[in-house]
Design an enzyme around this catalytic site. Sequence first.
Site, PDB file in Angstrom:
ATOM      1  N   ARG A 127      63.591  52.194  59.961  1.00  0.00           N
ATOM      2  CA  ARG A 127      62.577  53.584  58.813  1.00  0.00           C
ATOM      3  C   ARG A 127      62.693  53.056  57.571  1.00  0.00           C
ATOM      4  NH1 ARG A 127      61.176  59.320  62.117  1.00  0.00           N
ATOM      5  NH2 ARG A 127      60.779  58.514  63.869  1.00  0.00           N
ATOM      6  N   CYS A 146      49.590  43.146  45.386  1.00  0.00           N
ATOM      7  CA  CYS A 146      49.634  42.201  46.260  1.00  0.00           C
ATOM      8  C   CYS A 146      50.676  43.035  46.817  1.00  0.00           C
ATOM      9  CB  CYS A 146      49.704  41.349  45.122  1.00  0.00           C
ATOM     10  SG  CYS A 146      48.612  40.887  44.224  1.00  0.00           S
ATOM     11  N   CYS A 168      48.590  36.519  47.869  1.00  0.00           N
ATOM     12  CA  CYS A 168      49.132  36.039  47.261  1.00  0.00           C
ATOM     13  C   CYS A 168      48.904  34.715  46.492  1.00  0.00           C
ATOM     14  CB  CYS A 168      50.088  35.434  48.325  1.00  0.00           C
ATOM     15  SG  CYS A 168      51.708  34.087  48.240  1.00  0.00           S
ATOM     16  N   ASN A 177      58.144  36.004  43.674  1.00  0.00           N
ATOM     17  CA  ASN A 177      57.971  36.805  44.715  1.00  0.00           C
ATOM     18  C   ASN A 177      59.069  36.600  45.101  1.00  0.00           C
ATOM     19  OD1 ASN A 177      54.253  36.759  45.044  1.00  0.00           O
ATOM     20  ND2 ASN A 177      55.091  38.393  43.921  1.00  0.00           N
ATOM     21  N   HIS A 207      46.626  31.895  48.729  1.00  0.00           N
ATOM     22  CA  HIS A 207      45.702  30.540  48.111  1.00  0.00           C
ATOM     23  C   HIS A 207      46.294  30.451  47.454  1.00  0.00           C
ATOM     24  CE1 HIS A 207      45.359  35.082  47.008  1.00  0.00           C
ATOM     25  NE2 HIS A 207      45.426  34.516  45.798  1.00  0.00           N
TER      26      HIS A 207
END
EC number: 2.1.1.45
Length: 264
Positions: A127, A146, A168, A177, A207
Amino acid sequence: MKQYLDLMRKVLAEGTPKADRTGTGTLSIFGHQMRFNLQQGFPLVTTKKCHLRSIIHELLWFLNGETNVSYLHENNVTIWDEWADDNGDLGPVYGKQWRAWGCADGRQVDQISQVMEQLRQEPDSRRIIVSAWNVGELDQMALAPCHAFFQFYVADGRLSCQLYQRSCDVFLGLPFNIASYALLVHMMAQQLDLQVGDFVWTGGDTHLYSNHMEQTALQLTREPRALPRLVLARRPASIFDYRFEDFIIEGYDPHPAIKAPVAV
């Protein structure tokens, strides 16, 4: 970073033309995963020069819990300007969700402090998660998250992280990122006396924008070079006390930068 170029090729070969929020248009695939062994080098794209200053300051800005671009401007970083209002505010974006997630009873949860404590006390927990996707505040954000959800995992004295990125921009956003979360893993591992493990990136709508096709074609003509190495110059008192000067990238020898428009 061959797997990054392979992802570009996959989107070009298999992508579906789609309309999008910005009106630009994309080629898109759904569901892709890449794994980077952080022991083998720092995953900073070498087939074009990445603006490391922006990557580092943006991460420090997130960790500070800030949602106004003033800190970024003080450090000559403009990557969030297109979404900020006249006062520089962005609404309850990443910094707010990471450091002060609002609960129904009025409490605020510092998710970064929480996962650091979990990693110290319960490293085998399933968790150990940070979420930026706060459904109750999405309509107040200048841009919905995003890179929305990430989880930590400890095994054999190594800290790994998996990110789920619901949307993305492969050409412009993804190199940032990957490097940003790799930085975070290095910082957290140092604080926890662990070695770095893997950074696993998982993409949803992955994309290439229609106005990035020429830039993508140019980048695919270039051969990847050896990955650089990240050195942390000191060990601060906490995960929140790092400064820009603490990050040293050794051996970064990229191809020249490739400019491309941002889809807003």
